[in-house]
Design a protein around this motif. Structure first.
Motif, PDB file in Angstrom:
ATOM      1  N   ASN A   1       0.828  -1.212   0.000  1.00 11.88           N
ATOM      2  CA  ASN A   1       0.000   0.000   0.000  1.00 11.88           C
ATOM      3  C   ASN A   1       0.858   1.255   0.000  1.00 11.88           C
ATOM      4  O   ASN A   1       0.574   2.220  -0.708  1.00 11.88           O
ATOM      5  CB  ASN A   1      -0.935   0.003   1.201  1.00 11.88           C
ATOM      6  CG  ASN A   1      -1.876  -1.191   1.184  1.00 11.88           C
ATOM      7  OD1 ASN A   1      -2.196  -1.707   0.122  1.00 11.88           O
ATOM      8  ND2 ASN A   1      -2.273  -1.649   2.352  1.00 11.88           N
ATOM      9  N   LYS A   2       1.932   1.234   0.785  1.00  6.29           N
ATOM     10  CA  LYS A   2       2.795   2.429   0.849  1.00  6.29           C
ATOM     11  C   LYS A   2       3.464   2.653  -0.514  1.00  6.29           C
ATOM     12  O   LYS A   2       3.548   3.785  -0.999  1.00  6.29           O
ATOM     13  CB  LYS A   2       3.863   2.257   1.939  1.00  6.29           C
ATOM     14  CG  LYS A   2       4.703   3.493   2.137  1.00  6.29           C
ATOM     15  CD  LYS A   2       5.494   3.480   3.435  1.00  6.29           C
ATOM     16  CE  LYS A   2       6.202   4.830   3.629  1.00  6.29           C
ATOM     17  NZ  LYS A   2       6.924   4.901   4.916  1.00  6.29           N
TER      18      LYS A   2
ATOM     19  N   GLY B   1       1.083   4.155  -2.877  1.00  5.68           N
ATOM     20  CA  GLY B   1       0.937   5.587  -2.572  1.00  5.68           C
ATOM     21  C   GLY B   1       2.038   6.413  -3.210  1.00  5.68           C
ATOM     22  O   GLY B   1       1.794   7.490  -3.774  1.00  5.68           O
TER      23      GLY B   1
ATOM     24  N   TYR C   1      -2.527   2.381   5.543  1.00  7.31           N
ATOM     25  CA  TYR C   1      -2.292   3.281   4.396  1.00  7.31           C
ATOM     26  C   TYR C   1      -3.456   3.339   3.410  1.00  7.31           C
ATOM     27  O   TYR C   1      -3.771   4.384   2.866  1.00  7.31           O
ATOM     28  CB  TYR C   1      -1.020   2.890   3.612  1.00  7.31           C
ATOM     29  CG  TYR C   1       0.242   3.463   4.184  1.00  7.31           C
ATOM     30  CD1 TYR C   1       1.079   2.695   4.970  1.00  7.31           C
ATOM     31  CD2 TYR C   1       0.575   4.796   3.971  1.00  7.31           C
ATOM     32  CE1 TYR C   1       2.229   3.219   5.520  1.00  7.31           C
ATOM     33  CE2 TYR C   1       1.742   5.344   4.529  1.00  7.31           C
ATOM     34  CZ  TYR C   1       2.560   4.542   5.294  1.00  7.31           C
ATOM     35  OH  TYR C   1       3.704   5.075   5.853  1.00  7.31           O
TER      36      TYR C   1
ATOM     37  N   SER D   1      -3.826   6.018  -0.006  1.00  2.00           N
ATOM     38  CA  SER D   1      -2.414   6.046   0.435  1.00  2.00           C
ATOM     39  C   SER D   1      -1.689   7.234  -0.179  1.00  2.00           C
ATOM     40  O   SER D   1      -0.721   7.737   0.389  1.00  2.00           O
ATOM     41  CB  SER D   1      -1.699   4.746   0.054  1.00  2.00           C
ATOM     42  OG  SER D   1      -1.632   4.619  -1.355  1.00  2.00           O
TER      43      SER D   1
ATOM     44  N   TYR E   1      -1.669   9.949   2.377  1.00  3.34           N
ATOM     45  CA  TYR E   1      -0.820   9.728   3.556  1.00  3.34           C
ATOM     46  C   TYR E   1       0.662   9.814   3.181  1.00  3.34           C
ATOM     47  O   TYR E   1       1.461  10.387   3.918  1.00  3.34           O
ATOM     48  CB  TYR E   1      -1.163   8.381   4.191  1.00  3.34           C
ATOM     49  CG  TYR E   1      -2.627   8.275   4.600  1.00  3.34           C
ATOM     50  CD1 TYR E   1      -3.415   7.196   4.224  1.00  3.34           C
ATOM     51  CD2 TYR E   1      -3.234   9.300   5.332  1.00  3.34           C
ATOM     52  CE1 TYR E   1      -4.761   7.129   4.576  1.00  3.34           C
ATOM     53  CE2 TYR E   1      -4.580   9.235   5.694  1.00  3.34           C
ATOM     54  CZ  TYR E   1      -5.335   8.149   5.305  1.00  3.34           C
ATOM     55  OH  TYR E   1      -6.675   8.089   5.660  1.00  3.34           O
TER      56      TYR E   1
END
Ligand SMILES: CSC[C@H]1O[C@H](OP(=O)(O)O)[C@H](O)[C@@H]1O
Length: 345
Positions: free
Chosen positions: A136-137, A140, A167, A172, A175
């Motif tokens: 997920n990061k 993002g 996230y 994401s 964030y």
């Protein structure tokens, strides 16, 4: 107050009850496979990646729950429990993906020790959980490369931290942008009938200090016409090998509007949500849910009780309406079949 979508704690899966958010923050401890099945079916936990991680832990819980000591009987019962869990919801491929990952551990185990197999399954479930966060990061970061400082992004449903371990996928980008000092703005569709946009996306972004504006689904065209939207970013529940994408009902409408107003549409797509085994969106099972999700709001009927309803929970956005599919392994643009095959090589 940080809300954890899911936590593995002393061989129990602890879930925030998303049917109670944002009014109440309550947690549910899943102690049995049936607890996990019900939590997925009833959307206590929802969101394709969160469903997948929960299913992995569900199999790990089942492994501890089964009391049979004779190894072959134990294995047969465990595989049967896997297949049962896989029926909790049909559209998000992450459920079957995670169950297959856990079945691969079971079928790949060459020993005869029930205790050893239990430990291997718990280990694999924890790996899937940790992989989800990293995926997920990375998504993002890849999404952030597609937008600019001060851009405004429209999103639909909830593809945020509440739809994943952390996230989120589509969300994401907000964030990661915060971590990198980039300012982005969000427009969140309410997302009838379950209102994931109002109850979850606006809630989590507002609490995270992200500039978010909530609109009803039928306002999307107007905000696009007024030039307020620079990009659409949404999550997904299953992507076919040609790029057709199943996501929350209403996503196709948003994509059609975006095409009309020449706004890019990005799908945030963890690779476990890509189903290369299917040719096109026609092969994606679309979950139909109870009509009372439409006729009842906050416990009150908003129509005559006998009115017929139709409640498909997802729709399929055709690949030609999608600008790019953004995965943790890279950004895929049309022609999607070749591009998706390349990331699985
Ligand atoms: C991170 S993808 C989440 C995806 O799942 C949601 O569906 P549901 O709330 O019914 O599980 C929606 O389609 C989101 O885009």
């Amino acid at each position: 107050m940080e809300i954890k979508t899911l936590t593995w704690k002393e061989k129990e899966l602890v879930l925030v009850d998303q049917t109670k958010l944002p009014v109440d923050v309550e947690y549910v401890a899943c102690k049995t496979l049936e607890d996990v099945f019900v939590a997925i079916r009833d959307m206590i936990v929802r969101g394709a990646p969160a469903i997948g991680v929960s299913a992995a832990y569900g199999v790990a819980i089942a492994a501890y729950e089964i009391t049979t000591t004779e190894f072959d009987l134990y294995k047969t019962e465990l595989l049967s429990q896997c297949d049962y869990l896989n029926t909790a919801r049909p559209t998000a491929v992450n459920l079957s993906w995670a169950v297959e990952e856990m079945k691969a551990v079971i079928n790949g185990y060459e020993g005869q020790s029930v205790a050893e197999l239990k430990a291997l399954l718990e280990k694999r479930a924890i790996e899937i959980h940790e992989e989800d966060i990293m995926i997920n990061k990375t998504i993002g970061k890849n999404l952030l490369s597609l937008v600019k400082e001060d851009n405004t992004i429209l999103t639909h449903c909830n593809a945020g931290a509440l739809a994943t371990s952390e996230y989120g996928t589509a969300l994401s980008v907000f964030y990661v942008a915060q971590e990198e000092g980039v300012t982005l703005h969000a427009y969140a569709d309410e997302t009838r009938p379950r209102q994931q946009g109002a109850k979850l996306t606006a809630f989590e972004l507002y609490n995270a200090g992200v500039d978010v504006t909530l609109i009803t689904d039928n306002m999307a065209a107007e905000v696009m016409k007024e030039g307020k939207i620079d990009a659409v970013i949404v999550g997904c529940d299953r992507i076919a090998s040609n790029g057709d994408t199943a996501n929350k009902i209403g996503t196709m409408s948003v994509a059609i509007l975006a095409k009309h107003f020449n706004i890019p549409v990005y799908i945030a797509a963890p690779t476990p949500t890509i189903d290369m085994a299917i040719e096109s969106g026609k092969d994606i099972p679309i979950e139909e849910r109870d009509g009372e999700e439409i006729t009842i709001i906050n416990g009150e009927y908003v129509t005559a009780k006998g009115v017929k309803t139709y409640n498909p929970s997802f729709d399929v956005t055709p690949a030609e309406l999608i600008t790019a599919i953004v995965t943790e392994k890279g950004i895929v643009r049309a022609p999607f079949k070749e591009g998706l095959q390349a990331i699985f090589k």
